[in-house]
Design a protein around this motif. Structure first.
Motif, PDB file in Angstrom:
ATOM      1  N   LEU A 130      -0.758   6.348  -5.278  1.00 56.14           N
ATOM      2  CA  LEU A 130      -0.825   7.386  -4.375  1.00 56.14           C
ATOM      3  C   LEU A 130      -1.817   6.940  -3.121  1.00 56.14           C
ATOM      4  O   LEU A 130      -3.028   7.057  -3.496  1.00 56.14           O
ATOM      5  CB  LEU A 130      -1.441   8.930  -4.966  1.00 56.14           C
ATOM      6  N   ASN A 131      -1.250   6.848  -1.941  1.00 55.36           N
ATOM      7  CA  ASN A 131      -2.285   6.483  -0.727  1.00 55.36           C
ATOM      8  C   ASN A 131      -2.410   7.735  -0.032  1.00 55.36           C
ATOM      9  O   ASN A 131      -1.523   8.152   0.700  1.00 55.36           O
ATOM     10  CB  ASN A 131      -1.299   5.409   0.153  1.00 55.36           C
ATOM     11  N   LEU A 132      -3.462   8.318  -0.239  1.00 54.79           N
ATOM     12  CA  LEU A 132      -3.807   9.563   0.164  1.00 54.79           C
ATOM     13  C   LEU A 132      -3.860   9.820   1.462  1.00 54.79           C
ATOM     14  O   LEU A 132      -3.402  11.229   2.159  1.00 54.79           O
ATOM     15  CB  LEU A 132      -5.200  10.135  -0.452  1.00 54.79           C
ATOM     16  N   LEU A 133      -3.919   8.824   2.339  1.00 58.86           N
ATOM     17  CA  LEU A 133      -3.950   8.868   3.820  1.00 58.86           C
ATOM     18  C   LEU A 133      -2.513   9.415   4.153  1.00 58.86           C
ATOM     19  O   LEU A 133      -2.385   9.936   5.223  1.00 58.86           O
ATOM     20  CB  LEU A 133      -4.592   7.928   4.494  1.00 58.86           C
ATOM     21  N   GLY A 176      -8.210   7.145   0.541  1.00 58.27           N
ATOM     22  CA  GLY A 176      -8.351   6.203  -0.634  1.00 58.27           C
ATOM     23  C   GLY A 176      -6.958   6.173  -1.100  1.00 58.27           C
ATOM     24  O   GLY A 176      -5.884   6.923  -0.592  1.00 58.27           O
ATOM     25  N   ILE A 177      -6.949   5.310  -2.193  1.00 61.97           N
ATOM     26  CA  ILE A 177      -5.595   5.043  -3.018  1.00 61.97           C
ATOM     27  C   ILE A 177      -6.159   5.346  -4.379  1.00 61.97           C
ATOM     28  O   ILE A 177      -6.946   4.624  -5.131  1.00 61.97           O
ATOM     29  CB  ILE A 177      -5.182   3.705  -2.788  1.00 61.97           C
ATOM     30  N   LYS A 184       0.815  -1.235  -0.049  1.00 60.59           N
ATOM     31  CA  LYS A 184       0.092  -0.013  -0.128  1.00 60.59           C
ATOM     32  C   LYS A 184       0.887   1.405  -0.066  1.00 60.59           C
ATOM     33  O   LYS A 184       0.237   2.329   0.032  1.00 60.59           O
ATOM     34  CB  LYS A 184      -1.208   0.024   1.133  1.00 60.59           C
ATOM     35  N   GLU A 185       2.136   1.070  -0.238  1.00 61.61           N
ATOM     36  CA  GLU A 185       3.027   2.412  -0.044  1.00 61.61           C
ATOM     37  C   GLU A 185       3.005   3.241  -1.395  1.00 61.61           C
ATOM     38  O   GLU A 185       2.473   2.839  -2.228  1.00 61.61           O
ATOM     39  CB  GLU A 185       4.303   1.719   0.095  1.00 61.61           C
ATOM     40  N   ASN A 186       3.090   4.528  -0.997  1.00 61.91           N
ATOM     41  CA  ASN A 186       3.213   5.300  -2.342  1.00 61.91           C
ATOM     42  C   ASN A 186       4.278   5.215  -3.198  1.00 61.91           C
ATOM     43  O   ASN A 186       5.681   4.696  -2.659  1.00 61.91           O
ATOM     44  CB  ASN A 186       3.394   6.840  -1.664  1.00 61.91           C
ATOM     45  N   LYS A 187       4.132   4.824  -4.361  1.00 62.44           N
ATOM     46  CA  LYS A 187       5.396   4.554  -5.321  1.00 62.44           C
ATOM     47  C   LYS A 187       5.077   4.960  -6.781  1.00 62.44           C
ATOM     48  O   LYS A 187       4.127   5.224  -7.040  1.00 62.44           O
ATOM     49  CB  LYS A 187       5.517   3.039  -5.239  1.00 62.44           C
TER      50      LYS A 187
END
Length: 257
Positions: A71-74, A86-87, A40-43
């Motif tokens: 983009l994991n908005l949290l 959300g993502i 779930k990481e941003n990448k």
């Protein structure tokens, strides 16, 4: 702004500054399918979080698409009027030019069980252009909010400045060191929101139906990221659609030299 030209227009320029999220990308692997990051990481690149209940994106030739950005908005600083949970993911075909998909997993779906077996992507390694995919490695992302001062390639900046004052300013800047201008009006880099940095002409300047679109995401070419000939990838979207997280009418493209 020590230069007299900038000082003359300082109040107007200051009023047009906007917050954006600067995105720093660190390469952590040399292949988009060799992903050491959490699911779930941003990448940029890598293996996406993807609920097993949802249909994974495929291109028109029946090949699974590869992740450009997740983009994991949290876990990202929030911008006013931008979604904050959300993502959001951007996928691209490996071989079919211009085939992209933006997928959103809402705040409930991010807790669903995710795909863990991505062996179905291995077939992509046999495709002619796999080694030339835009994201040539996995990149871990970090974020910071900063100020965007605008750029003369962004038609929205020009329009907000208003045509007469912009023309006058440009004529005055033509008489001084352009390097000074470029240092100040610099919209380069990876970013969420903010003004755009165009290599070619801003499509919003000649396409009326998207003239009021804003930038959601900009990714620039680097050592392990390459859009065409050192190009820039971006997503432009209507403000209301962004609020509703509806990318069906967004403009997704890149321009290059």
């Amino acid at each position: 702004m020590s230069n007299l030209v900038f000082e003359k227009y300082a109040e107007k320029i200051k009023s047009l500054e906007k917050d954006y999220i600067k995105v720093d990308a660190e390469t952590v692997s040399k292949s988009p399918l060799e992903d050491p990051l959490e699911i779930k990481e941003n990448k940029f690149g890598g293996l996406p979080f993807f609920p097993i209940e949802k249909e994974y994106p495929y291109d028109s030739k029946g090949n699974p698409m590869l992740l450009i950005a997740q983009l994991n908005l949290l876990e990202i600083p929030n911008l006013k009027n931008f979604p904050d949970d959300g993502i959001i993911q951007v996928f691209s075909s490996v071989e079919e030019y211009g085939e992209y998909k933006v997928i959103f997993h809402d705040d409930e779906e991010v807790f669903y069980e995710s795909i863990t077996d991505f062996s179905f992507l291995d077939k992509l390694k046999k495709l002619k252009y796999f080694n030339y995919f835009f994201i040539r490695g996995v990149h871990q992302l970090s974020f910071s909010i900063t100020k965007d001062k605008g750029n003369f390639t962004d038609s929205t900046f020009i329009n907000l400045f208003n045509s007469y004052s912009y023309k006058e300013l440009k004529e005055e800047l033509d008489k001084i060191d352009w390097e000074t201008k470029d240092q100040y009006f610099n919209t380069k880099g990876n970013k969420i929101g903010g003004y755009s940095n165009f290599i070619q002409e801003d499509p919003r300047s000649y396409k009326d139906h998207i003239s009021n679109y804003i930038q959601f995401l900009q990714i620039e070419s680097s050592e392990k990221i390459m859009f065409g000939d050192c190009g820039i990838f971006r997503i432009l979207i209507n403000k209301n659609d962004l609020y509703d997280i509806d990318f069906s009418n967004s403009v997704i493209e890149y321009d290059c030299y």
